[in-house]
Design a protein around this motif. Structure first.
Motif, short mmCIF file in Angstrom:
data_model
loop_
_atom_site.label_atom_id
_atom_site.label_comp_id
_atom_site.label_asym_id
_atom_site.label_seq_id
_atom_site.Cartn_x
_atom_site.Cartn_y
_atom_site.Cartn_z
N GLU A 180 -8.11 -7.99 -10.81
CA GLU A 180 -8.40 -6.60 -10.44
C GLU A 180 -7.09 -5.84 -10.35
OE1 GLU A 180 -10.99 -4.08 -7.11
OE2 GLU A 180 -10.92 -6.28 -7.04
N GLU A 181 -7.11 -4.59 -10.79
CA GLU A 181 -5.93 -3.74 -10.67
C GLU A 181 -6.37 -2.30 -10.48
OE1 GLU A 181 -3.51 -3.09 -14.24
OE2 GLU A 181 -5.05 -4.15 -15.38
N GLY A 182 -5.50 -1.53 -9.82
CA GLY A 182 -5.82 -0.13 -9.58
C GLY A 182 -4.93 0.43 -8.50
N PRO A 183 -5.20 1.66 -8.03
CA PRO A 183 -4.42 2.24 -6.95
C PRO A 183 -4.49 1.37 -5.71
CG PRO A 183 -5.88 3.87 -7.96
CD PRO A 183 -6.29 2.55 -8.50
N PRO A 184 -3.44 1.35 -4.90
CA PRO A 184 -3.45 0.47 -3.72
C PRO A 184 -4.59 0.77 -2.76
CG PRO A 184 -1.57 1.99 -3.68
CD PRO A 184 -2.16 2.06 -5.04
N GLU A 185 -4.99 2.03 -2.65
CA GLU A 185 -6.09 2.37 -1.75
C GLU A 185 -7.40 1.71 -2.18
OE1 GLU A 185 -4.15 4.51 -3.27
OE2 GLU A 185 -2.96 5.44 -1.67
N GLN A 186 -7.53 1.49 -3.47
CA GLN A 186 -8.75 0.84 -3.96
C GLN A 186 -8.64 -0.67 -3.87
OE1 GLN A 186 -9.32 -0.15 -8.03
NE2 GLN A 186 -10.42 -1.66 -6.82
N VAL A 187 -7.57 -1.25 -4.42
CA VAL A 187 -7.48 -2.72 -4.49
C VAL A 187 -7.30 -3.34 -3.11
CG1 VAL A 187 -6.13 -4.64 -5.42
CG2 VAL A 187 -6.56 -2.63 -6.84
N LEU A 188 -6.49 -2.73 -2.26
CA LEU A 188 -6.17 -3.34 -0.97
C LEU A 188 -7.16 -2.97 0.14
CD1 LEU A 188 -2.29 -2.86 -0.95
CD2 LEU A 188 -3.58 -4.92 -1.54
N VAL A 189 -7.79 -1.82 0.02
CA VAL A 189 -8.68 -1.35 1.09
C VAL A 189 -10.15 -1.56 0.73
CG1 VAL A 189 -9.38 0.64 2.49
CG2 VAL A 189 -6.97 0.34 1.83
N ALA A 190 -10.52 -1.31 -0.52
CA ALA A 190 -11.93 -1.42 -0.93
C ALA A 190 -12.02 -2.12 -2.28
CB ALA A 190 -12.57 -0.04 -0.99
N ASN A 236 -6.02 -5.70 7.55
CA ASN A 236 -6.43 -4.58 6.70
C ASN A 236 -5.34 -3.53 6.63
OD1 ASN A 236 -7.74 -2.26 5.58
ND2 ASN A 236 -9.72 -3.12 6.18
N PRO A 237 -4.83 -3.20 5.43
CA PRO A 237 -3.70 -2.27 5.31
C PRO A 237 -4.08 -0.80 5.45
CG PRO A 237 -4.38 -2.99 3.13
CD PRO A 237 -5.25 -3.72 4.12
N GLU A 238 -5.26 -0.50 5.99
CA GLU A 238 -5.63 0.91 6.17
C GLU A 238 -4.73 1.57 7.21
OE1 GLU A 238 -10.07 2.01 5.43
OE2 GLU A 238 -10.02 0.24 6.70
N LYS A 287 0.83 -1.20 0.00
CA LYS A 287 0.00 0.00 0.00
C LYS A 287 0.87 1.26 0.00
CE LYS A 287 -3.88 2.17 2.45
NZ LYS A 287 -3.26 3.43 2.90
N GLN A 288 1.98 1.21 0.73
CA GLN A 288 2.84 2.38 0.87
C GLN A 288 3.68 2.65 -0.37
OE1 GLN A 288 5.03 1.31 4.36
NE2 GLN A 288 3.43 1.97 5.79
N ILE A 289 4.14 1.59 -1.02
CA ILE A 289 5.15 1.75 -2.07
C ILE A 289 4.58 1.80 -3.48
CG2 ILE A 289 5.63 -0.71 -2.51
CD1 ILE A 289 8.60 0.02 -2.52
N SER A 290 3.38 1.28 -3.69
CA SER A 290 2.89 1.02 -5.04
C SER A 290 2.17 2.20 -5.67
CB SER A 290 1.94 -0.19 -5.05
OG SER A 290 2.52 -1.31 -4.43
N ASP A 291 2.39 2.38 -6.96
CA ASP A 291 1.52 3.23 -7.77
C ASP A 291 0.27 2.46 -8.18
OD1 ASP A 291 3.36 5.47 -7.88
OD2 ASP A 291 4.55 4.27 -9.28
#
Length: 283
Positions: free
Chosen positions: A256-266, A281-283, A240-244
């Motif tokens: 599924e692919e997308g910004p980390p805030e979307q793929v990993l959190v929601a 949960n990586p929030e 979540k911290q490092i990825s575009d």
């Protein structure tokens, strides 16, 4: 791209015709998989994979065991062949080369040149136990790139300093912790001056208390250097911290692919949601 912009080639396995783009123009992806198939026996590990990474992008691949994520990295390093499709790296075909206006399966000389684009850090450190830390780093620049020993040593010092191990240059791998050995492996990959860095679960072989020191080095690389980075990891907070961008792989395809805030959190996809239930949960 229309027919006038392509050359045609037979795929490595089936003889199917593949359209081959010209050299990548500015803004083209630095890594591009097109309908790539990889099989191990009767098992299809990559199933007509379409996948792109742009220059300077930091992309993390996540997914269950056997989803094909590490295979992507091994194919890029030419450690595994492909059965079908085409891959371009830095505007050039990876597993093919152009001859007489057509793409044909690549020879060893072409593959050797293409490997210079990439550096890889594996799960295991793969250091030479009989060589000092310094020599582990200088060996490939001297013998593969043709650097003088003095120039290679200067480069080794630079990257050992970057990973925080300058004072350990004359030690042997057995005298270092696992985290330190993995940091040497990162310095060794960087010493080849690749345009793309590949990380295949670089902390999976480490004791939990050593994971942070390796992740900190990778995060520093991502923040301070204009490297394209492709990572496979189970460290979701780190991803979540490092990825575009984060790509969730399952059964050889991107679900599924997308910004980390979307793929990993929601995450949107049910399969992604199911996979991530096993992680904090990586929030």
């Amino acid at each position: 791209m229309n027919s006038t912009d392509t050359a045609n080639t037979a795929s490595p396995e089936t003889g199917q015709t593949i359209a081959a783009p010209d050299q990548a123009a500015a803004g083209e992806p630095i890594i591009k998989f097109e309908k790539v198939i990889k099989r191990f026996g009767d098992i299809t590990v990559l199933d007509e994979l379409d996948f792109q990474v742009r220059k300077g992008e930091k992309v993390t691949i996540i997914g269950p065991s056997g989803s094909g994520k590490s295979t992507v990295l091994r194919i890029l390093m030419t450690l595994e062949t492909i059965n079908d499709g085409v891959i371009h790296v830095a505007g050039k075909p990876l597993w093919h080369e152009e001859k007489d206006g057509r793409l044909v399966p690549a020879g060893e000389e072409h593959l050797r040149e293409m490997r210079k684009e990439m550096g890889m850090v594996f799960q295991q450190f793969n250091l030479f136990p009989h060589m000092t830390v310094r020599r582990n780093i200088t060996e490939a620049p001297v013998h593969v790139l043709g650097l003088s020993k003095a120039k290679a040593a200067e480069r080794a010092e630079k990257y050992l300093d970057l990973v925080g191990l300058a004072e350990h240059a004359d030690k042997f791998p057995s005298q270092l912790s696992g985290g330190q050995q993995q940091r040497v492996a990162i310095a060794r990959a960087l010493a080849m001056r690749p345009n793309i860095m590949l990380f295949d679960e670089p902390t999976s072989a480490l004791d939990p208390e050593l994971v942070g020191e390796v992740l900190n080095v990778i995060q520093r690389l991502a923040g301070e250097h204009d490297l394209t980075m492709l990572l496979v990891t189970h460290e979701m907070q780190f991803a979540k911290q490092i990825s575009d961008r984060v790509c969730f792989f399952d059964k050889g395809r991107i679900v599924e692919e997308g910004p980390p805030e979307q793929v990993l959190v929601a995450p949107h996809e049910t399969r992604t949601q199911e996979f991530l239930k096993g992680f904090i949960n990586p929030e």
